[in-house]
Design a protein around this motif. Structure first.
Motif, PDB file in Angstrom:
ATOM      1  N   PRO A  80       3.193  -4.280   5.522  1.00 26.71           N
ATOM      2  CA  PRO A  80       4.046  -5.060   4.623  1.00 26.71           C
ATOM      3  C   PRO A  80       3.296  -5.671   3.452  1.00 26.71           C
ATOM      4  O   PRO A  80       3.910  -6.004   2.431  1.00 26.71           O
ATOM      5  N   MET A  81       1.974  -5.828   3.585  1.00 29.48           N
ATOM      6  CA  MET A  81       1.217  -6.446   2.488  1.00 29.48           C
ATOM      7  C   MET A  81       1.038  -5.511   1.302  1.00 29.48           C
ATOM      8  O   MET A  81       0.713  -5.942   0.192  1.00 29.48           O
ATOM      9  N   VAL A  82       1.267  -4.192   1.495  1.00 32.70           N
ATOM     10  CA  VAL A  82       1.171  -3.241   0.389  1.00 32.70           C
ATOM     11  C   VAL A  82       2.468  -3.302  -0.413  1.00 32.70           C
ATOM     12  O   VAL A  82       3.535  -2.924   0.076  1.00 32.70           O
ATOM     13  N   GLU A  83       2.391  -3.771  -1.641  1.00 35.19           N
ATOM     14  CA  GLU A  83       3.574  -3.978  -2.467  1.00 35.19           C
ATOM     15  C   GLU A  83       3.949  -2.763  -3.310  1.00 35.19           C
ATOM     16  O   GLU A  83       5.113  -2.594  -3.688  1.00 35.19           O
ATOM     17  N   HIS A  84       2.955  -1.927  -3.635  1.00 38.80           N
ATOM     18  CA  HIS A  84       3.218  -0.783  -4.504  1.00 38.80           C
ATOM     19  C   HIS A  84       2.421   0.434  -4.037  1.00 38.80           C
ATOM     20  O   HIS A  84       1.272   0.311  -3.616  1.00 38.80           O
ATOM     21  N   TYR A  85       3.068   1.596  -4.119  1.00 40.04           N
ATOM     22  CA  TYR A  85       2.400   2.884  -3.927  1.00 40.04           C
ATOM     23  C   TYR A  85       2.510   3.651  -5.246  1.00 40.04           C
ATOM     24  O   TYR A  85       3.622   4.020  -5.662  1.00 40.04           O
ATOM     25  N   VAL A  86       1.399   3.853  -5.911  1.00 39.09           N
ATOM     26  CA  VAL A  86       1.385   4.591  -7.172  1.00 39.09           C
ATOM     27  C   VAL A  86       0.987   6.027  -6.876  1.00 39.09           C
ATOM     28  O   VAL A  86      -0.096   6.278  -6.338  1.00 39.09           O
ATOM     29  N   TYR A  87       1.857   6.967  -7.190  1.00 36.30           N
ATOM     30  CA  TYR A  87       1.551   8.367  -6.901  1.00 36.30           C
ATOM     31  C   TYR A  87       1.168   9.090  -8.184  1.00 36.30           C
ATOM     32  O   TYR A  87       1.737   8.888  -9.240  1.00 36.30           O
ATOM     33  N   CYS A  88       0.152   9.942  -8.050  1.00 36.29           N
ATOM     34  CA  CYS A  88      -0.354  10.720  -9.177  1.00 36.29           C
ATOM     35  C   CYS A  88       0.217  12.123  -9.098  1.00 36.29           C
ATOM     36  O   CYS A  88       0.010  12.825  -8.093  1.00 36.29           O
ATOM     37  N   GLU A  89       0.923  12.533 -10.123  1.00 33.07           N
ATOM     38  CA  GLU A  89       1.605  13.821 -10.113  1.00 33.07           C
ATOM     39  C   GLU A  89       0.604  14.975 -10.101  1.00 33.07           C
ATOM     40  O   GLU A  89      -0.386  14.951 -10.821  1.00 33.07           O
TER      41      GLU A  89
ATOM     42  N   LEU B  29      14.102   7.951   0.276  1.00 28.84           N
ATOM     43  CA  LEU B  29      13.030   7.421   1.112  1.00 28.84           C
ATOM     44  C   LEU B  29      13.126   5.906   1.212  1.00 28.84           C
ATOM     45  O   LEU B  29      13.466   5.214   0.247  1.00 28.84           O
ATOM     46  N   SER B  30      12.788   5.384   2.382  1.00 24.46           N
ATOM     47  CA  SER B  30      12.807   3.930   2.552  1.00 24.46           C
ATOM     48  C   SER B  30      11.705   3.254   1.752  1.00 24.46           C
ATOM     49  O   SER B  30      11.802   2.076   1.402  1.00 24.46           O
ATOM     50  N   VAL B  31      10.637   4.004   1.423  1.00 24.49           N
ATOM     51  CA  VAL B  31       9.533   3.438   0.647  1.00 24.49           C
ATOM     52  C   VAL B  31       9.825   3.477  -0.855  1.00 24.49           C
ATOM     53  O   VAL B  31       9.061   2.940  -1.661  1.00 24.49           O
ATOM     54  N   TYR B  32      10.939   4.075  -1.251  1.00 32.45           N
ATOM     55  CA  TYR B  32      11.234   4.302  -2.662  1.00 32.45           C
ATOM     56  C   TYR B  32      11.097   3.050  -3.540  1.00 32.45           C
ATOM     57  O   TYR B  32      10.525   3.128  -4.636  1.00 32.45           O
ATOM     58  N   PRO B  33      11.588   1.867  -3.108  1.00 34.78           N
ATOM     59  CA  PRO B  33      11.459   0.685  -3.984  1.00 34.78           C
ATOM     60  C   PRO B  33      10.010   0.330  -4.317  1.00 34.78           C
ATOM     61  O   PRO B  33       9.757  -0.361  -5.308  1.00 34.78           O
ATOM     62  N   LYS B  34       9.074   0.799  -3.494  1.00 33.67           N
ATOM     63  CA  LYS B  34       7.663   0.485  -3.735  1.00 33.67           C
ATOM     64  C   LYS B  34       6.942   1.590  -4.510  1.00 33.67           C
ATOM     65  O   LYS B  34       5.771   1.442  -4.845  1.00 33.67           O
ATOM     66  N   LEU B  35       7.610   2.706  -4.781  1.00 34.46           N
ATOM     67  CA  LEU B  35       6.976   3.842  -5.440  1.00 34.46           C
ATOM     68  C   LEU B  35       6.966   3.693  -6.957  1.00 34.46           C
ATOM     69  O   LEU B  35       7.961   3.310  -7.562  1.00 34.46           O
ATOM     70  N   LYS B  36       5.823   4.006  -7.553  1.00 31.52           N
ATOM     71  CA  LYS B  36       5.689   4.048  -9.012  1.00 31.52           C
ATOM     72  C   LYS B  36       4.846   5.268  -9.351  1.00 31.52           C
ATOM     73  O   LYS B  36       3.891   5.586  -8.643  1.00 31.52           O
ATOM     74  N   SER B  37       5.138   5.938 -10.439  1.00 34.21           N
ATOM     75  CA  SER B  37       4.315   7.073 -10.843  1.00 34.21           C
ATOM     76  C   SER B  37       3.129   6.583 -11.672  1.00 34.21           C
ATOM     77  O   SER B  37       3.222   5.572 -12.388  1.00 34.21           O
ATOM     78  N   PHE B  38       2.032   7.292 -11.557  1.00 37.75           N
ATOM     79  CA  PHE B  38       0.837   6.967 -12.337  1.00 37.75           C
ATOM     80  C   PHE B  38       1.162   7.001 -13.835  1.00 37.75           C
ATOM     81  O   PHE B  38       0.757   6.113 -14.596  1.00 37.75           O
ATOM     82  N   THR B  39       1.926   8.007 -14.226  1.00 34.43           N
ATOM     83  CA  THR B  39       2.293   8.153 -15.633  1.00 34.43           C
ATOM     84  C   THR B  39       3.076   6.951 -16.150  1.00 34.43           C
ATOM     85  O   THR B  39       2.855   6.469 -17.267  1.00 34.43           O
ATOM     86  N   SER B  40       3.983   6.437 -15.317  1.00 37.93           N
ATOM     87  CA  SER B  40       4.788   5.284 -15.751  1.00 37.93           C
ATOM     88  C   SER B  40       3.941   4.025 -15.859  1.00 37.93           C
ATOM     89  O   SER B  40       4.177   3.186 -16.732  1.00 37.93           O
ATOM     90  N   VAL B  41       2.948   3.880 -14.976  1.00 36.03           N
ATOM     91  CA  VAL B  41       2.078   2.699 -15.047  1.00 36.03           C
ATOM     92  C   VAL B  41       1.271   2.721 -16.338  1.00 36.03           C
ATOM     93  O   VAL B  41       1.180   1.720 -17.050  1.00 36.03           O
ATOM     94  N   VAL B  42       0.687   3.878 -16.648  1.00 40.94           N
ATOM     95  CA  VAL B  42      -0.071   4.002 -17.898  1.00 40.94           C
ATOM     96  C   VAL B  42       0.861   3.817 -19.097  1.00 40.94           C
ATOM     97  O   VAL B  42       0.532   3.108 -20.062  1.00 40.94           O
TER      98      VAL B  42
END
Length: 520
Positions: free
Chosen positions: A120-129, A143-156
């Motif tokens: 639960p302490m992990v707030e974000h999972y950034v995935y690299c395409e 996916l249940s983890v979807y609210p925590k998912l962010k793409s690397f491209t979107s972060v940059v």
């Protein structure tokens, strides 16, 4: 000075210089620095703050470099993790390391889905395409983890190119490297900005790296050897990295033909594979001015054969995670001594001591201890282990060594019972803990024997409760709980383990028995 600010300075004065090639695509220092700045800003916009911990589950790629330096620019502590670890091994590090964000390939999304409710302490999972052959990302919303998912491209993409970063203090923890421990659980070595910068600069200066160098970066970036010698040192020197996703002799020779590399760093198994490669043309590597070996002792016969075939010197050194890692290297301006790990690097002092901590005479064997600006701050959340390792300003390595009259050091034996598979440390206790958990196992002893390809191989002696338990069943069990390189190559079933009068298992007797058997 620190890694991030030094890279920014190089990007300012040498904007068009190529920082790296990856999959035959080039990126300049200006482009790399811009991506780092925007990634740092993007992390801040996600709520990541100075002092937070993030984990990198990435292979060799620009994603790793940008994530590492972007996090450091924000003042975040980075925890590199071997992406081939099992869910159990990764879960332990993420929990123990108080990780707030995980950055991984999109291939790891199923693992995030499996683990996120336990973390639960992990707030974000950034995935690299990884397109075009990456994971199908069309149905992420299910996916249940979807609210925590962010793409690397979107972060940059969300980052501000004018982001100034945070003021960094040299004693702040920059990286936590988890290294296997005799307790069976990994220990997190806390390396500060000063530790990392000083060792990278010292190595760059010691090896005379410069802007004309092209360094083959084929060692795993999450490993401290690569991190300092083949990533940080080249970038601090304004050199160009030739990033290799995973080591293969064919690719190394191709890079040699097409990019004229000048420096190669590898573990002994890599040199063996290059030497044995049937299609390897020595002319393809004629541009190399220097090869660097570490991670395990390089057999003298292999060193001489490789140097004779490829007409390039191999400089062998020594290091450990707790020292960022390098403490010794064979000097380039004096005769190299085969079998030696070399002499003190620029700002580091090595010494061989007895059990009382007193320096032994030249030629005598004792424990190697180290001090310098590269030595870790301590083990994360392990004060007792820290106190045992750091004494009076010295790091006690646990390795047995001797020093000759000219100040060259020689490793006599590695840490007690440790097995080195392809440059990776495997502690028997860690493997034994897993096998002991099998319901049909009574006792187990794990040891290492010489292996021509990997340096050493893991061997397990097992006393079984159920006589129907097979080697295949036990190996399948190990694969679910251990990284690939920790899995035993041989499992021997035995009626009783040899022990001394106090009940201690006699590993040496098992090793002699096995070597005799294999030799027949």
């Amino acid at each position: 000075m620190n890694l991030s600010s030094q890279l920014h300075e190089i990007a300012t004065r040498s904007a068009d210089k190529i920082a790296y090639y990856f999959m035959d695509q080039a990126s300049t220092y200006a482009e790399l620095d811009a991506a780092i700045t925007k990634f740092a800003s993007g992390l801040e916009k996600l709520g990541v703050k100075q002092g937070d911990h993030i984990a990198l589950l990435l292979g060799n790629s620009p994603h790793f470099v940008i994530s590492l330096y972007g996090a450091l620019r924000l003042g975040v502590t980075v925890i590199p993790v071997n992406p081939i670890y099992t869910a159990d091994e990764i879960g332990y590090i993420l929990k123990n390391g108080d990780v707030k964000m995980v950055i991984a390939l999109d291939l790891a999304i199923p693992l995030a889905e499996k683990m996120h409710q336990l973390l639960p302490m992990v707030e974000h999972y950034v995935y690299c395409e990884t397109n075009p052959n990456g994971t199908d990302l069309s149905d992420l919303e299910s996916l249940s983890v979807y609210p925590k998912l962010k793409s690397f491209t979107s972060v940059v993409g969300s980052g501000d190119i004018h982001f100034q970063g945070q003021e960094l203090h040299e004693d702040d923890v920059a990286i936590i490297l988890y290294t296997s421990g005799t307790t069976g659980k990994p220990k997190g070595a806390m390396l500060t900005h000063k530790n990392l910068y000083s060792n990278a600069k010292d190595i760059g200066d010691y090896l005379k790296m410069n802007e004309q160098d092209r360094v083959i970066t084929a060692l795993p970036m999450f490993h401290v050897f690569c991190l300092t010698v083949a990533l940080n040192a080249p970038l601090l020197s304004g050199a160009t990295m030739l990033i290799v996703p995973s080591f293969s002799p064919k690719e190394i020779f191709r890079l040699g033909r097409e990019y004229q590399p000048t420096v190669f760093a590898g573990v002994p198994t890599m040199y063996n594979f290059l030497y044995q490669y049937p299609d390897g043309n020595p002319d393809d590597l004629k541009s190399l001015r220097l090869c660097i070996s570490g991670g395990a002792s390089l057999p003298v016969a292999l060193l001489k054969n490789f140097e004779e075939k490829f007409k390039v010197m191999i400089s062998e050194g020594y290091g450990l995670s707790e020292a960022s890692p390098v403490t010794c290297f064979n000097p380039l301006d004096r005769p190299r001594k085969p079998g030696s790990i070399g002499t003190n690097i620029l700002t580091v002092e090595n010494k061989v001591v007895d059990e009382l901590g007193e320096e032994v005479r030249v030629g005598e064997v004792g424990e190697l201890i180290v001090r310098g600006p590269n030595v870790m701050k301590g083990y994360y959340k392990m004060p007792e282990e820290t106190q045992a390792a750091l004494r009076n300003g010295w790091l006690f390595t646990g390795d047995l060594a001797r020093m000759d009259e000219e100040g060259y050091f020689y490793i006599v034996d590695r840490k007690k019972d440790m097995i080195i598979v392809g440059g990776y440390n495997v502690f028997p206790r860690e493997v034994e803990e897993v096998i002991y958990n099998h319901p049909d196992v009574v006792e187990v002893a794990v040891l290492g024997i010489p292996d021509p390809n990997q340096g050493e191989a893991v061997v397990s002696y097992v006393v079984r409760k159920n006589p129907n338990l097979t080697e295949e069943q036990l190996l399948s069990y190990c694969k679910d709980h251990l990284a690939k390189y920790k899995i035993p190559s041989i499992i021997e079933f035995i009626d009783e383990l040899p022990k001394n009068t106090t009940g201690k298992i006699l590993r040496r007797a098992l090793k002699v028995q096995l070597v005799e058997k294999v030799g027949k």
